[in-house]
Design a protein around this motif. Sequence first.
Motif, short mmCIF file in Angstrom:
data_model
loop_
_atom_site.label_atom_id
_atom_site.label_comp_id
_atom_site.label_asym_id
_atom_site.label_seq_id
_atom_site.Cartn_x
_atom_site.Cartn_y
_atom_site.Cartn_z
N SER A 1 0.16 -0.55 11.82
CA SER A 1 -0.23 0.72 11.21
C SER A 1 -0.29 1.84 12.24
O SER A 1 0.18 2.95 11.99
CB SER A 1 -1.59 0.60 10.52
N ALA A 2 -0.86 1.53 13.41
CA ALA A 2 -0.99 2.55 14.46
C ALA A 2 0.37 2.97 14.98
O ALA A 2 0.59 4.14 15.29
CB ALA A 2 -1.87 2.03 15.60
N SER B 1 0.84 -1.20 0.00
CA SER B 1 0.00 0.00 0.00
C SER B 1 0.87 1.25 0.00
O SER B 1 0.36 2.36 -0.02
CB SER B 1 -0.92 0.01 1.22
N GLY B 2 2.19 1.07 0.06
CA GLY B 2 3.09 2.23 0.08
C GLY B 2 2.87 3.09 1.32
O GLY B 2 3.03 4.30 1.28
N TYR B 3 2.47 2.43 2.42
CA TYR B 3 2.16 3.19 3.63
C TYR B 3 3.37 3.99 4.10
O TYR B 3 3.27 5.15 4.46
CB TYR B 3 1.66 2.24 4.72
N ILE B 4 4.55 3.35 4.09
CA ILE B 4 5.77 4.10 4.41
C ILE B 4 6.32 4.63 3.09
O ILE B 4 6.48 3.87 2.14
CB ILE B 4 6.82 3.19 5.07
N ASP B 5 6.60 5.94 3.05
CA ASP B 5 7.13 6.52 1.82
C ASP B 5 8.64 6.27 1.76
O ASP B 5 9.44 7.05 2.30
CB ASP B 5 6.81 8.01 1.80
N PRO C 1 -2.92 0.49 5.12
CA PRO C 1 -3.76 -0.61 4.65
C PRO C 1 -4.61 -1.09 5.82
O PRO C 1 -4.19 -0.97 6.97
CB PRO C 1 -2.74 -1.69 4.29
N ILE C 2 -5.81 -1.56 5.55
CA ILE C 2 -6.62 -2.16 6.61
C ILE C 2 -6.85 -3.62 6.26
O ILE C 2 -7.29 -3.94 5.16
CB ILE C 2 -7.97 -1.44 6.78
#
Lengths: 233, 261
Positions: free
Chosen positions: B160-161, B119-123, B187-188
């Motif tokens: 994620s949190a 999800s590319g949550y961390i850039d 992402p969930i």
Amino acid sequence: MKDGIRIDGRKPDELRPIKIEAGVLYRADGSCYLEWGGNKIMAAVYGPREAMPRHIQDPTKAIVNARYNMVPFSVEDRKRPGPDRRSVEISKVTSEALEGVIFTELFPRATIDVCIEVLDAEAGTRCAGITAAAVALADAGIPMRDLPVACAAGKVDGTVVLDLTSDEDKEGDADLPIAIAPRTEEILLMQMDGHMTPAEFDEAVELAIKGCREVSKLQREALMNKYKTFEVE
Amino acid sequence: MEIPEVKRVSAVKRDYLARLAKEGKRPDGREPDEYRPIKIEKNILRNAEGSARVRIGNTMVMAGVKADIGEPYPDSPEEGAMSTSAELPPIASPEFESGPPKPDAIELARVVDRGIRESGYIDMSKLCIEPGEKVWIVFIDLHVLDYDGNLFDACSLAASAALQNAVLPYEKFDLGENKPLPVTSPPISCTFVKYEDFIVVDPSLDEEQIAQARFTVALDKEGNIRAIQKGLKGTFTIQEIKNIINRAQIHARNIRKLLEE
């Protein structure tokens, strides 16, 4: 150390703030969450249950198996998961200290497993771990002669002080963690590193025992609180 | 979660759950599309760069983020790296044993890792300090404290949190001021299990023990699919999977709200 006041503002014989809660986990037979200064500890007890594999069983008594573990994110530099030499040693002396008060002879061939997870560390984790483990053992209903309690004293700038912080531990002259059975004040665990004269040692032991007595009260309160808040639905 | 010891469920319990399933009921009285209460606590540890404790019902997971400096991979010299590990320590369940991670823990860590990575949550492009030489490496450690089912969602949510409020410790390495970890939207993960042709979300331990098949899907903010893991021996039909993904959309939106609170 300045004018009898320590770097975090405490007096020489003052403990860091302590918070203890009993019965916090669902799966464990007994559990305890403890905050002691910057330490955050979760302890749980499983057992008495059959010791496996069978060859480790003792036909005369239960085995007490404590496992002290620091989680990877509990320290400044990430610690690789799994036991290192330090945690193996702490697990061993903790097991022995707890075994000293448990009526192990009531449970032949059994094991009493104690898990101590250090979630956040700031000096004095072994004392915090033993203190939490004792509450978890009581919460699990394990028969004990006494409710063990631990606390450290040490020496900073030539002064004997109670309950070192991590800076005091690093810069200080000595650290003396002890665990006692508070009713009889027998010593269950004692370790020391650093440098103390016999007179300073006597003073430090006395101070550590005084600390233990204070922590012991908090342990008892935590156990009583659990049942005070218990309501029948 | 394939844990041989836990798999030994009594025939009585198995029959009971099967009978309930035929009536469309769950052992704890939930609807098939009902999560247990979710509780998220963020930034609760001092030594971690980011941390979170997540509870889903009785399940409790602690996630911690640590950042270190290392060399980038040769094929991405200007990007940081991440690594996810999970521990199933004996504190969390009478069946867990100490020792190196077993296949369950490795699968768990990899599924959580995939959701975050894809999800590319961390850039990752903002984690470069010196191209080809120095980049941030983000370690996500998942520590299970109480196991009552659905570790996939609990661990994913905890990760994620913990990342959401994490800080890159530039000061520790004398590189200037600390900066927040660059993150986008998380992402969930939603997990379902199937037993007796009954498909339920957020399985409790009882349900996991008798589940024939498991399905985890990680959705991004737009509701697009970023990672999937089907587990256990049983099977799903294509139609069942389409339904699961539709059901997951609603859960993902609700959980995302909780996370962003």
